[in-house]
Design a protein around this motif. Structure first.
Motif, PDB file in Angstrom:
ATOM      1  N   MET A 205       0.822  -1.205   0.000  1.00 31.89           N
ATOM      2  CA  MET A 205       0.000   0.000   0.000  1.00 31.89           C
ATOM      3  C   MET A 205       0.853   1.250   0.000  1.00 31.89           C
ATOM      4  N   ASP A 206       2.172   1.108  -0.051  1.00 34.95           N
ATOM      5  CA  ASP A 206       3.052   2.270  -0.090  1.00 34.95           C
ATOM      6  C   ASP A 206       2.984   3.002  -1.422  1.00 34.95           C
ATOM      7  N   GLN A 207       2.495   2.350  -2.456  1.00 39.27           N
ATOM      8  CA  GLN A 207       2.414   2.985  -3.770  1.00 39.27           C
ATOM      9  C   GLN A 207       1.358   4.080  -3.818  1.00 39.27           C
ATOM     10  N   ILE A 208       0.271   3.931  -3.073  1.00 39.28           N
ATOM     11  CA  ILE A 208      -0.817   4.908  -3.072  1.00 39.28           C
ATOM     12  C   ILE A 208      -0.594   5.863  -1.906  1.00 39.28           C
ATOM     13  N   LYS A 209      -0.370   7.138  -2.219  1.00 35.17           N
ATOM     14  CA  LYS A 209      -0.054   8.123  -1.184  1.00 35.17           C
ATOM     15  C   LYS A 209      -1.306   8.574  -0.438  1.00 35.17           C
ATOM     16  N   CYS A 210      -2.258   9.183  -1.152  1.00 38.50           N
ATOM     17  CA  CYS A 210      -3.452   9.707  -0.491  1.00 38.50           C
ATOM     18  C   CYS A 210      -4.515  10.040  -1.535  1.00 38.50           C
ATOM     19  N   PRO A 211      -5.779  10.131  -1.116  1.00 38.17           N
ATOM     20  CA  PRO A 211      -6.819  10.596  -2.033  1.00 38.17           C
ATOM     21  C   PRO A 211      -6.738  12.114  -2.167  1.00 38.17           C
ATOM     22  N   VAL A 212      -7.155  12.619  -3.307  1.00 38.53           N
ATOM     23  CA  VAL A 212      -7.156  14.058  -3.564  1.00 38.53           C
ATOM     24  C   VAL A 212      -8.575  14.560  -3.373  1.00 38.53           C
ATOM     25  N   LEU A 213      -8.760  15.502  -2.454  1.00 37.97           N
ATOM     26  CA  LEU A 213     -10.092  16.038  -2.171  1.00 37.97           C
ATOM     27  C   LEU A 213     -10.097  17.543  -2.426  1.00 37.97           C
ATOM     28  N   THR A 214     -10.607  17.930  -3.577  1.00 36.39           N
ATOM     29  CA  THR A 214     -10.801  19.333  -3.927  1.00 36.39           C
ATOM     30  C   THR A 214     -12.237  19.501  -4.389  1.00 36.39           C
ATOM     31  N   GLU A 215     -12.617  20.716  -4.751  1.00 38.16           N
ATOM     32  CA  GLU A 215     -13.987  20.935  -5.227  1.00 38.16           C
ATOM     33  C   GLU A 215     -14.264  20.133  -6.492  1.00 38.16           C
ATOM     34  N   LYS A 216     -13.296  20.110  -7.387  1.00 38.47           N
ATOM     35  CA  LYS A 216     -13.477  19.397  -8.648  1.00 38.47           C
ATOM     36  C   LYS A 216     -13.557  17.888  -8.427  1.00 38.47           C
ATOM     37  N   THR A 217     -12.713  17.337  -7.555  1.00 38.92           N
ATOM     38  CA  THR A 217     -12.732  15.894  -7.330  1.00 38.92           C
ATOM     39  C   THR A 217     -13.968  15.446  -6.567  1.00 38.92           C
ATOM     40  N   ILE A 218     -14.475  16.285  -5.696  1.00 38.20           N
ATOM     41  CA  ILE A 218     -15.715  15.932  -4.987  1.00 38.20           C
ATOM     42  C   ILE A 218     -16.881  15.893  -5.968  1.00 38.20           C
ATOM     43  N   GLY A 219     -16.857  16.752  -6.985  1.00 39.71           N
ATOM     44  CA  GLY A 219     -17.869  16.694  -8.033  1.00 39.71           C
ATOM     45  C   GLY A 219     -17.772  15.421  -8.860  1.00 39.71           C
ATOM     46  N   LEU A 220     -16.563  14.901  -9.027  1.00 38.10           N
ATOM     47  CA  LEU A 220     -16.380  13.666  -9.784  1.00 38.10           C
ATOM     48  C   LEU A 220     -16.824  12.425  -9.014  1.00 38.10           C
ATOM     49  N   LEU A 221     -16.959  12.541  -7.696  1.00 36.34           N
ATOM     50  CA  LEU A 221     -17.424  11.400  -6.898  1.00 36.34           C
ATOM     51  C   LEU A 221     -18.831  10.977  -7.301  1.00 36.34           C
ATOM     52  N   GLU A 222     -19.644  11.931  -7.772  1.00 32.54           N
ATOM     53  CA  GLU A 222     -20.994  11.603  -8.219  1.00 32.54           C
ATOM     54  C   GLU A 222     -20.983  10.727  -9.464  1.00 32.54           C
ATOM     55  N   LYS A 223     -19.924  10.846 -10.278  1.00 33.95           N
ATOM     56  CA  LYS A 223     -19.783  10.040 -11.485  1.00 33.95           C
ATOM     57  C   LYS A 223     -19.009   8.755 -11.213  1.00 33.95           C
ATOM     58  N   ASN A 224     -18.780   8.448  -9.934  1.00 34.00           N
ATOM     59  CA  ASN A 224     -18.076   7.231  -9.496  1.00 34.00           C
ATOM     60  C   ASN A 224     -16.608   7.240  -9.943  1.00 34.00           C
ATOM     61  N   ARG A 225     -15.974   8.429  -9.878  1.00 28.07           N
ATOM     62  CA  ARG A 225     -14.565   8.572 -10.210  1.00 28.07           C
ATOM     63  C   ARG A 225     -13.816   9.063  -8.982  1.00 28.07           C
ATOM     64  N   TYR A 226     -12.663   8.457  -8.736  1.00 31.28           N
ATOM     65  CA  TYR A 226     -11.849   8.773  -7.570  1.00 31.28           C
ATOM     66  C   TYR A 226     -10.454   9.156  -8.037  1.00 31.28           C
ATOM     67  N   ILE A 227      -9.833  10.093  -7.311  1.00 30.13           N
ATOM     68  CA  ILE A 227      -8.519  10.581  -7.696  1.00 30.13           C
ATOM     69  C   ILE A 227      -7.557  10.366  -6.535  1.00 30.13           C
ATOM     70  N   PHE A 228      -6.384   9.780  -6.856  1.00 29.57           N
ATOM     71  CA  PHE A 228      -5.364   9.491  -5.858  1.00 29.57           C
ATOM     72  C   PHE A 228      -4.009  10.008  -6.339  1.00 29.57           C
ATOM     73  N   ASP A 229      -3.155  10.386  -5.379  1.00 30.63           N
ATOM     74  CA  ASP A 229      -1.747  10.620  -5.650  1.00 30.63           C
ATOM     75  C   ASP A 229      -1.019   9.319  -5.379  1.00 30.63           C
ATOM     76  N   VAL A 230      -0.187   8.901  -6.334  1.00 33.46           N
ATOM     77  CA  VAL A 230       0.537   7.639  -6.195  1.00 33.46           C
ATOM     78  C   VAL A 230       2.019   7.882  -6.414  1.00 33.46           C
ATOM     79  N   ASN A 231       2.810   6.862  -6.140  1.00 37.07           N
ATOM     80  CA  ASN A 231       4.247   6.925  -6.356  1.00 37.07           C
ATOM     81  C   ASN A 231       4.533   7.102  -7.843  1.00 37.07           C
ATOM     82  N   ILE A 232       5.549   7.889  -8.159  1.00 41.73           N
ATOM     83  CA  ILE A 232       5.825   8.218  -9.565  1.00 41.73           C
ATOM     84  C   ILE A 232       6.310   7.016 -10.363  1.00 41.73           C
ATOM     85  N   ASN A 233       6.860   6.007  -9.710  1.00 43.84           N
ATOM     86  CA  ASN A 233       7.384   4.841 -10.413  1.00 43.84           C
ATOM     87  C   ASN A 233       6.367   3.725 -10.605  1.00 43.84           C
ATOM     88  N   SER A 234       5.179   3.853 -10.061  1.00 43.10           N
ATOM     89  CA  SER A 234       4.190   2.778 -10.164  1.00 43.10           C
ATOM     90  C   SER A 234       3.465   2.838 -11.506  1.00 43.10           C
TER      91      SER A 234
END
Length: 95
Positions: A1-30
């Protein structure tokens, strides 16, 4: 689980949650396949698509030393209907 850093929660990403889309910051090498395996295993969901992009570097300055901020890869994940990821669970408290 070290590859996935954290979820991104902004106004735009919260709007995408309604469309069943999630945004994460991950390790650059993954890779996309590694990320798909980790998220499907860790959250017990099914993924339809994964889009990824690298964030641009930002210039930082400390007195006379100039450097760049750390760079992450950002991933947009679309889940199959009926699946969801709990973003405010105890799994993210250690990160």
């Amino acid at each position: 689980m070290d590859q996935i850093k954290c979820p991104v929660l902004t106004e735009k990403t919260i709007g995408l949650l309604e469309k069943n889309r999630y945004i994460f910051d991950v390790n650059i090498n993954s890779t996309k396949t590694e990320i798909k395996k980790w998220i499907e295993f860790f959250f017990n969901v099914k993924i339809i698509t994964i889009n990824s992009h690298r964030l641009p570097k930002k210039k930082k300055k400390f007195n006379t030393i100039t450097g760049y901020s750390t760079c992450y890869k950002r991933v947009i994940i679309k889940l199959k209907p009926g699946y969801s990821i709990p973003l405010f669970s105890s799994k993210w408290k250690n990160k």
